[in-house]
Write an enzyme that holds these catalytic residues in place. Structure first.
Site, PDB file in Angstrom:
ATOM      1  N   HIS A 157      49.049  50.187  78.005  1.00  0.00           N
ATOM      2  CA  HIS A 157      47.712  49.634  78.261  1.00  0.00           C
ATOM      3  C   HIS A 157      47.612  49.088  79.687  1.00  0.00           C
ATOM      4  O   HIS A 157      47.793  47.881  79.890  1.00  0.00           O
ATOM      5  CB  HIS A 157      47.425  48.488  77.278  1.00  0.00           C
ATOM      6  CG  HIS A 157      47.083  48.930  75.903  1.00  0.00           C
ATOM      7  ND1 HIS A 157      45.786  49.037  75.455  1.00  0.00           N
ATOM      8  CD2 HIS A 157      47.865  49.293  74.869  1.00  0.00           C
ATOM      9  CE1 HIS A 157      45.779  49.445  74.198  1.00  0.00           C
ATOM     10  NE2 HIS A 157      47.036  49.604  73.817  1.00  0.00           N
ATOM     11  N   GLU A 172      45.138  48.417  81.374  1.00  0.00           N
ATOM     12  CA  GLU A 172      43.982  47.514  81.536  1.00  0.00           C
ATOM     13  C   GLU A 172      44.313  46.077  81.134  1.00  0.00           C
ATOM     14  O   GLU A 172      43.517  45.174  81.361  1.00  0.00           O
ATOM     15  CB  GLU A 172      42.784  48.042  80.727  1.00  0.00           C
ATOM     16  CG  GLU A 172      42.818  47.793  79.231  1.00  0.00           C
ATOM     17  CD  GLU A 172      43.797  48.671  78.449  1.00  0.00           C
ATOM     18  OE1 GLU A 172      44.578  49.426  79.066  1.00  0.00           O
ATOM     19  OE2 GLU A 172      43.802  48.573  77.208  1.00  0.00           O
ATOM     20  N   CYS A 178      46.892  54.939  75.417  1.00  0.00           N
ATOM     21  CA  CYS A 178      47.335  54.643  74.050  1.00  0.00           C
ATOM     22  C   CYS A 178      46.575  55.517  73.039  1.00  0.00           C
ATOM     23  O   CYS A 178      46.789  56.722  73.013  1.00  0.00           O
ATOM     24  CB  CYS A 178      47.218  53.144  73.782  1.00  0.00           C
ATOM     25  SG  CYS A 178      48.317  52.621  72.462  1.00  0.00           S
TER      26      CYS A 178
HETATM   27  N1  GLN Z   1      48.418  53.196  66.980  1.00  0.00           N
HETATM   28  C1  GLN Z   1      47.121  53.506  67.497  1.00  0.00           C
HETATM   29  C2  GLN Z   1      46.727  54.936  67.184  1.00  0.00           C
HETATM   30  O1  GLN Z   1      47.563  55.788  67.067  1.00  0.00           O
HETATM   31  C3  GLN Z   1      47.080  53.296  68.992  1.00  0.00           C
HETATM   32  C4  GLN Z   1      47.264  51.859  69.309  1.00  0.00           C
HETATM   33  C5  GLN Z   1      46.620  51.436  70.586  1.00  0.00           C
HETATM   34  O2  GLN Z   1      45.767  52.133  71.134  1.00  0.00           O
HETATM   35  N2  GLN Z   1      46.986  50.280  71.036  1.00  0.00           N
HETATM   36  O3  GLN Z   1      45.580  55.211  67.082  1.00  0.00           O
END
Ligand code: GLN
Length: 192
Positions: free
Chosen positions: A171, A173, A78
């Site tokens: 995610h 995890e 992410c």
């Molecule tokens: N929207 C976040 C970003 O771009 C990422 C969100 C997340 O890691 N769950 O930094």
């Protein structure tokens, strides 16, 4: 083998737990000297602008780049994927730029801030992987040297590998399924 999880901000504890389930020694990384000690690094989800600022503040960015350029595998999930990207649409924020991908942050829009999808990822085996997306990025474009491991709806690229780097929009995890972590452990072990 020892894998570090960048522990500046975000969902690092869950990654540590997942690595322990893979029977791997896992440590929180908060300062650059700790990077000398590890064979692989996970950059967790969170807020990529904050992670980037803290990475610079604690002098972690240069050291991570040096280790990565010497072959240390990195998994970014992410916000961690955003950190690995060379290009971030409409943003000048700090990034490591290790992967030839163009990412769009918060790419699924407000209606779909957080959702769950069952994905077929052949690199992880036949069983679908339940992926959790939270204000997730996706990849708009990759260079030919980037291996696309999964697309959402046959369209949006969400899981990629390039050399020693692996990045996922979701995610891994946050579920009980440890196959993404096991895949990363194989990358660290040089068995993929
Ligand atoms: N929207 C976040 C970003 O771009 C990422 C969100 C997340 O890691 N769950 O930094």
């Amino acid at each position: 083998m020892k894998i570090g999880v960048l522990a500046l901000q975000g969902a690092f504890r869950e990654h540590i737990e997942a690595l322990k389930k893979c029977k791997v020694e896992a440590i929180e990384i908060k300062k650059s000297s700790q990077l000398d000690d590890i064979d692989g690094l996970i950059i967790p989800g969170g807020e990529s602008t904050t992670i980037g600022l803290l990475m610079q503040q604690f002098n972690l960015g240069d050291k991570i780049l040096e280790k990565a350029n010497h072959g240390m595998p990195i998994l970014g999930t992410c916000a961690g994927m955003v950190m690995l990207a060379k290009d971030i649409v409409d943003s000048e924020q700090f990034r490591l730029g290790l992967m030839d991908i163009i990412v769009r942050r918060n790419a699924f829009g407000r209606q779909r801030e957080s959702f769950e999808r069952s994905l077929n990822i052949s690199a992880l085996g036949d069983e679908p992987f339940k992926a959790i997306f939270i204000r997730a990025p996706y990849i708009e474009a990759t260079s030919p040297n980037v291996e696309v491991l999964c697309k959402l709806d046959n369209e949006k690229i969400i899981f990629v590998k390039q050399g020693n780097c692996l990045a996922a929009s979701f995610h891994p995890e946050l579920t009980e399924d440890i196959r993404v972590h096991q895949y990363f452990v194989r990358l660290v072990n040089k068995t993929i």
